[in-house]
Design a protein around this motif. Sequence first.
Motif, PDB file in Angstrom:
ATOM      1  N   ILE A  18     -12.276  -1.318   2.579  1.00 37.05           N
ATOM      2  CA  ILE A  18     -10.444  -0.740   1.672  1.00 37.05           C
ATOM      3  C   ILE A  18      -9.642  -0.842   2.240  1.00 37.05           C
ATOM      4  CG2 ILE A  18     -10.686   1.256   0.303  1.00 37.05           C
ATOM      5  CD1 ILE A  18     -13.439   1.793   0.274  1.00 37.05           C
ATOM      6  N   TYR A  19      -8.439  -1.511   1.135  1.00 38.26           N
ATOM      7  CA  TYR A  19      -7.397  -2.059   1.649  1.00 38.26           C
ATOM      8  C   TYR A  19      -6.684  -1.092   0.213  1.00 38.26           C
ATOM      9  CZ  TYR A  19      -8.251  -5.369   4.516  1.00 38.26           C
ATOM     10  OH  TYR A  19      -8.730  -5.899   5.671  1.00 38.26           O
ATOM     11  N   TYR A  20      -5.831  -0.423   0.050  1.00 39.65           N
ATOM     12  CA  TYR A  20      -5.402   0.570  -0.911  1.00 39.65           C
ATOM     13  C   TYR A  20      -3.578   0.675   0.047  1.00 39.65           C
ATOM     14  CZ  TYR A  20      -4.121   4.159   2.912  1.00 39.65           C
ATOM     15  OH  TYR A  20      -3.980   4.648   4.703  1.00 39.65           O
ATOM     16  N   ASN A  21      -2.446   0.630  -1.305  1.00 43.70           N
ATOM     17  CA  ASN A  21      -1.134   0.425  -1.686  1.00 43.70           C
ATOM     18  C   ASN A  21      -0.810   2.124  -1.583  1.00 43.70           C
ATOM     19  OD1 ASN A  21       1.617   0.793  -2.206  1.00 43.70           O
ATOM     20  ND2 ASN A  21       0.958  -0.810  -3.553  1.00 43.70           N
ATOM     21  N   PRO A  61      -3.745  11.622  -0.879  1.00 39.79           N
ATOM     22  CA  PRO A  61      -4.044  11.352   0.689  1.00 39.79           C
ATOM     23  C   PRO A  61      -4.047  10.046   1.443  1.00 39.79           C
ATOM     24  CG  PRO A  61      -4.748  12.696   1.029  1.00 39.79           C
ATOM     25  CD  PRO A  61      -4.843  12.618  -1.127  1.00 39.79           C
ATOM     26  N   ALA A  62      -3.839   9.184   2.176  1.00 36.41           N
ATOM     27  CA  ALA A  62      -4.394   8.661   2.687  1.00 36.41           C
ATOM     28  C   ALA A  62      -5.882   8.926   3.297  1.00 36.41           C
ATOM     29  CB  ALA A  62      -4.216   7.718   4.894  1.00 36.41           C
ATOM     30  N   PRO A  63      -7.030   7.695   2.821  1.00 38.61           N
ATOM     31  CA  PRO A  63      -8.558   7.559   2.226  1.00 38.61           C
ATOM     32  C   PRO A  63      -8.886   7.190   3.964  1.00 38.61           C
ATOM     33  CG  PRO A  63      -7.340   6.075   1.339  1.00 38.61           C
ATOM     34  CD  PRO A  63      -6.265   6.260   1.497  1.00 38.61           C
ATOM     35  N   ASP A  64     -10.178   7.362   3.830  1.00 40.82           N
ATOM     36  CA  ASP A  64     -11.552   7.331   5.271  1.00 40.82           C
ATOM     37  C   ASP A  64     -12.461   7.231   4.278  1.00 40.82           C
ATOM     38  OD1 ASP A  64     -11.760  10.292   4.772  1.00 40.82           O
ATOM     39  OD2 ASP A  64     -11.397  10.508   7.085  1.00 40.82           O
ATOM     40  N   SER A  65     -12.962   6.674   3.086  1.00 37.50           N
ATOM     41  CA  SER A  65     -14.203   6.938   2.849  1.00 37.50           C
ATOM     42  C   SER A  65     -14.029   6.334   1.484  1.00 37.50           C
ATOM     43  CB  SER A  65     -14.663   8.448   2.561  1.00 37.50           C
ATOM     44  OG  SER A  65     -15.639   8.404   2.267  1.00 37.50           O
ATOM     45  N   TRP A  66     -15.871   6.115   1.170  1.00 39.33           N
ATOM     46  CA  TRP A  66     -15.639   5.682   0.196  1.00 39.33           C
ATOM     47  C   TRP A  66     -15.088   5.926  -1.115  1.00 39.33           C
ATOM     48  CZ3 TRP A  66     -17.023   0.267  -0.336  1.00 39.33           C
ATOM     49  CH2 TRP A  66     -17.685  -0.519   0.919  1.00 39.33           C
ATOM     50  N   GLU A  67     -15.292   6.944  -0.910  1.00 41.79           N
ATOM     51  CA  GLU A  67     -15.442   8.222  -2.007  1.00 41.79           C
ATOM     52  C   GLU A  67     -13.476   8.044  -2.652  1.00 41.79           C
ATOM     53  OE1 GLU A  67     -16.517  11.446  -3.020  1.00 41.79           O
ATOM     54  OE2 GLU A  67     -18.631  10.653  -2.301  1.00 41.79           O
ATOM     55  N   VAL A  68     -12.769   6.990  -2.075  1.00 43.35           N
ATOM     56  CA  VAL A  68     -11.829   7.174  -3.118  1.00 43.35           C
ATOM     57  C   VAL A  68     -12.277   6.049  -3.564  1.00 43.35           C
ATOM     58  CG1 VAL A  68     -11.058   5.104  -1.107  1.00 43.35           C
ATOM     59  CG2 VAL A  68      -8.978   6.787  -2.354  1.00 43.35           C
ATOM     60  N   THR A  73     -11.485  -3.634  -2.416  1.00 41.93           N
ATOM     61  CA  THR A  73     -12.329  -4.177  -0.843  1.00 41.93           C
ATOM     62  C   THR A  73     -12.293  -5.414  -0.866  1.00 41.93           C
ATOM     63  OG1 THR A  73     -14.110  -5.102  -2.179  1.00 41.93           O
ATOM     64  CG2 THR A  73     -13.907  -2.937  -1.712  1.00 41.93           C
ATOM     65  N   GLY A  74     -12.512  -5.985   0.757  1.00 41.28           N
ATOM     66  CA  GLY A  74     -11.863  -6.592   1.420  1.00 41.28           C
ATOM     67  C   GLY A  74     -12.240  -7.294   2.621  1.00 41.28           C
ATOM     68  N   ASN A  75     -11.663  -8.378   3.039  1.00 39.90           N
ATOM     69  CA  ASN A  75     -12.238  -8.281   4.515  1.00 39.90           C
ATOM     70  C   ASN A  75     -10.930  -9.104   5.257  1.00 39.90           C
ATOM     71  OD1 ASN A  75     -14.532 -10.534   2.977  1.00 39.90           O
ATOM     72  ND2 ASN A  75     -13.307 -11.907   3.003  1.00 39.90           N
ATOM     73  N   LEU A  76     -11.306  -8.759   6.704  1.00 40.53           N
ATOM     74  CA  LEU A  76      -9.808  -8.406   7.242  1.00 40.53           C
ATOM     75  C   LEU A  76      -8.782  -9.636   7.489  1.00 40.53           C
ATOM     76  CD1 LEU A  76     -12.003  -8.629  11.214  1.00 40.53           C
ATOM     77  CD2 LEU A  76     -10.590  -5.984   9.871  1.00 40.53           C
ATOM     78  N   GLY A  77      -7.242  -8.607   7.318  1.00 37.51           N
ATOM     79  CA  GLY A  77      -6.170  -9.879   7.614  1.00 37.51           C
ATOM     80  C   GLY A  77      -5.101  -9.971   6.068  1.00 37.51           C
ATOM     81  N   ASN A  78      -6.121  -8.086   5.313  1.00 40.59           N
ATOM     82  CA  ASN A  78      -5.194  -8.872   3.661  1.00 40.59           C
ATOM     83  C   ASN A  78      -3.553  -7.918   3.783  1.00 40.59           C
ATOM     84  OD1 ASN A  78      -7.558  -9.853   2.746  1.00 40.59           O
ATOM     85  ND2 ASN A  78      -8.324  -8.120   1.732  1.00 40.59           N
ATOM     86  N   GLU A  79      -3.861  -7.023   4.880  1.00 46.22           N
ATOM     87  CA  GLU A  79      -1.925  -6.847   5.230  1.00 46.22           C
ATOM     88  C   GLU A  79      -1.418  -7.905   4.991  1.00 46.22           C
ATOM     89  OE1 GLU A  79      -5.371  -3.567   8.100  1.00 46.22           O
ATOM     90  OE2 GLU A  79      -5.231  -5.980   6.804  1.00 46.22           O
ATOM     91  N   ASP A  80      -1.528  -8.872   5.942  1.00 44.59           N
ATOM     92  CA  ASP A  80      -0.659  -9.932   5.615  1.00 44.59           C
ATOM     93  C   ASP A  80      -0.799 -11.180   4.738  1.00 44.59           C
ATOM     94  OD1 ASP A  80       0.675  -9.897   8.638  1.00 44.59           O
ATOM     95  OD2 ASP A  80      -0.895  -9.239   8.919  1.00 44.59           O
ATOM     96  N   ARG A  81      -1.667 -11.124   3.665  1.00 45.12           N
ATOM     97  CA  ARG A  81      -1.954 -11.919   3.239  1.00 45.12           C
ATOM     98  C   ARG A  81      -0.358 -11.105   1.968  1.00 45.12           C
ATOM     99  NH1 ARG A  81      -8.079 -13.570   1.195  1.00 45.12           N
ATOM    100  NH2 ARG A  81      -6.547 -15.115   0.232  1.00 45.12           N
ATOM    101  N   VAL A  82      -1.000  -9.767   1.941  1.00 48.82           N
ATOM    102  CA  VAL A  82      -0.214  -9.760   0.933  1.00 48.82           C
ATOM    103  C   VAL A  82       1.391  -9.466   1.002  1.00 48.82           C
ATOM    104  CG1 VAL A  82       0.116  -7.138  -0.902  1.00 48.82           C
ATOM    105  CG2 VAL A  82      -2.195  -7.850  -0.245  1.00 48.82           C
ATOM    106  N   LYS A  83       1.584  -9.100   2.356  1.00 49.42           N
ATOM    107  CA  LYS A  83       2.488  -9.085   2.693  1.00 49.42           C
ATOM    108  C   LYS A  83       3.211 -10.701   2.376  1.00 49.42           C
ATOM    109  CE  LYS A  83       5.854  -8.224   6.472  1.00 49.42           C
ATOM    110  NZ  LYS A  83       6.177  -7.570   8.357  1.00 49.42           N
ATOM    111  N   PRO A 118       3.497  -5.724  -1.698  1.00 51.18           N
ATOM    112  CA  PRO A 118       3.689  -4.109  -0.396  1.00 51.18           C
ATOM    113  C   PRO A 118       3.359  -4.480   0.559  1.00 51.18           C
ATOM    114  CG  PRO A 118       2.185  -3.870  -2.227  1.00 51.18           C
ATOM    115  CD  PRO A 118       2.824  -4.982  -2.940  1.00 51.18           C
ATOM    116  N   GLU A 119       3.335  -3.139   1.385  1.00 52.16           N
ATOM    117  CA  GLU A 119       2.915  -2.593   2.391  1.00 52.16           C
ATOM    118  C   GLU A 119       1.671  -2.135   2.452  1.00 52.16           C
ATOM    119  OE1 GLU A 119       3.176   0.239   6.430  1.00 52.16           O
ATOM    120  OE2 GLU A 119       4.906  -0.448   5.211  1.00 52.16           O
ATOM    121  N   ILE A 120       0.424  -2.557   3.161  1.00 50.68           N
ATOM    122  CA  ILE A 120      -0.652  -1.910   2.198  1.00 50.68           C
ATOM    123  C   ILE A 120      -1.385  -1.239   3.628  1.00 50.68           C
ATOM    124  CG2 ILE A 120      -1.582  -3.484   0.297  1.00 50.68           C
ATOM    125  CD1 ILE A 120      -3.374  -5.147   1.559  1.00 50.68           C
ATOM    126  N   LYS A 121      -2.543  -0.831   3.572  1.00 50.86           N
ATOM    127  CA  LYS A 121      -3.190   0.092   4.635  1.00 50.86           C
ATOM    128  C   LYS A 121      -4.866  -0.220   4.284  1.00 50.86           C
ATOM    129  CE  LYS A 121       0.365   2.793   6.166  1.00 50.86           C
ATOM    130  NZ  LYS A 121       0.826   4.309   7.083  1.00 50.86           N
TER     131      LYS A 121
END
Length: 369
Positions: free
Chosen positions: A152-155, A161-168, A245-255, A260-263
Motif C-alpha cells: 500500500i502506498y500513501y501520500n 497518521p502513518a498507516p501499517d494495515s489494510w484498514e486504512v 495498491t501496487g508493486n515495489l518501487g512506486n516511491e521512485d516512480r512517482v518522484k 510528491p514524496e510518497i511512502k
Amino acid sequence: MAVFDQQYSRRRFLQISAAVGAVVSLGGVTAACNVTGGQGGTFNWMTWGDHYIDEQLKAIEASDKIIANISELAGNAEGFAKLKEVKGQLDMISGDALWVPDAYYKDGLIEPFDINDLKVASQLYPFAREFPIWTKPEGYLGYPFGWSPISIYYNPKFVDPAPDSWEVLFDPKYEKRIVVENQPEEIVAYMGKAAGFDDVYNMTDDQLATVKGYLERLKPNVLRFAQQATDSVNSMISEEAYLITGNLGNEDRVKDGGGPEIKGYIPKEGTVGWMDAEMVVKGGANTSLIFPYLEKAEVAENIAANFITHGRPLFNEAAYKVLVDQGEKDRADRYHYNESESILAATTLKGPGTSTEKSIQLFNDVFAA
C-alpha cells in the motif's frame, strides 16, 4: 473528480468471469517467416504494460524485423479466459506464479521448453531457472521476468497518521481517493488478508461472506480501478489519489514523474505476491519468433532500464550488475532486487483456487450492482 463507471464495470467483470471469455482483438496478425533465414515477422502477445519499453520494441523491430503486436492484460483471470477463447491466435502470454502451472499448463494452453536453450537465460539468477512450480518433465513453463509483494502506498501530505494495515483503505475520510488495479480476484484476496484469512484463493463461503463486508467498506473510497500499474502511479503523481495498491518501487516512480514524496508498506496482516513469466502459447502461428525476440528483449541492459522505468525488481542477475555500474545500487537494494526468495516466501503467491470464480462474482455483485 473522476467517478467509477458502474455500467462499464458490469460489462467488464462479466467478461472475465470463469463462465464467459472475452474475445481479444488481434488486429495486424501476420504469419511468421523463417527466422533462421534472416527474416522477421509479427507475433501476438498479451501482457502487462510494464513488460516492455516502446523504444526497446522499436529497436528490435529495426534490427531483427520482429514486431510484437501487443494486447493489454489486466488480471490473470482475464488473460486465462481470453486465451481459452482465442487459443492459437496468441503466440505469447504473461502470467503470474501459480496461474502458470495450475491454469495455463493444466489446461494444455502453453508449450513447455528448455529454458537453457535461450542464451540470455544465463543472465538470470540460477534459482529463477529452477522454480519447482514452473518445472515439468516436458520442460520449463515460462521465461521468468519480474516479482513483487503487493504493498500500500500513501501520500503523507493527506494520509495521517502513518498507516501499517489494510484498514486504512476503509477510512471514510479517504472517500473517492483510492486507486486499485483492476484485478477483481486479487482485490478480493486483499480483503481476505484484511480479514485475517491466510489461504485467500481458497476461501470458504463463510469467509467470502465476511470479505463481502470489507468490499462494501472499500467501495465508497474507490476513485477508480486502474487498468495498468502506470495508471495508479499517475494518480499519485497528480495527487488525485491519496492511496494506491501496487508493486515495489512506486516511491521512485512517482518522484521521477514529478510527483510528491510518497511512502509504502506491506500491511501487517500479510499480503499476496507474484512472480511472472512469459509463456509460449500452444498452437500459436508465430511462436518461432518468440525465442529470437526474448534473446534481444531480455538482455541485461534492457532489463536494467525496465527496472528504472517500472520499479519492481526482476530476475535478471546481470541487470543488477548493470544497475550497480550505472550508480543505481542503492535504488536496487532498497527494492530488494537480490532478495526475491526471502520476500516472496513471506507472501501468498497469486494463483487460481477453489474460490476464484466466486471471488470474481462477489466483486461484481458489490461493485457493479
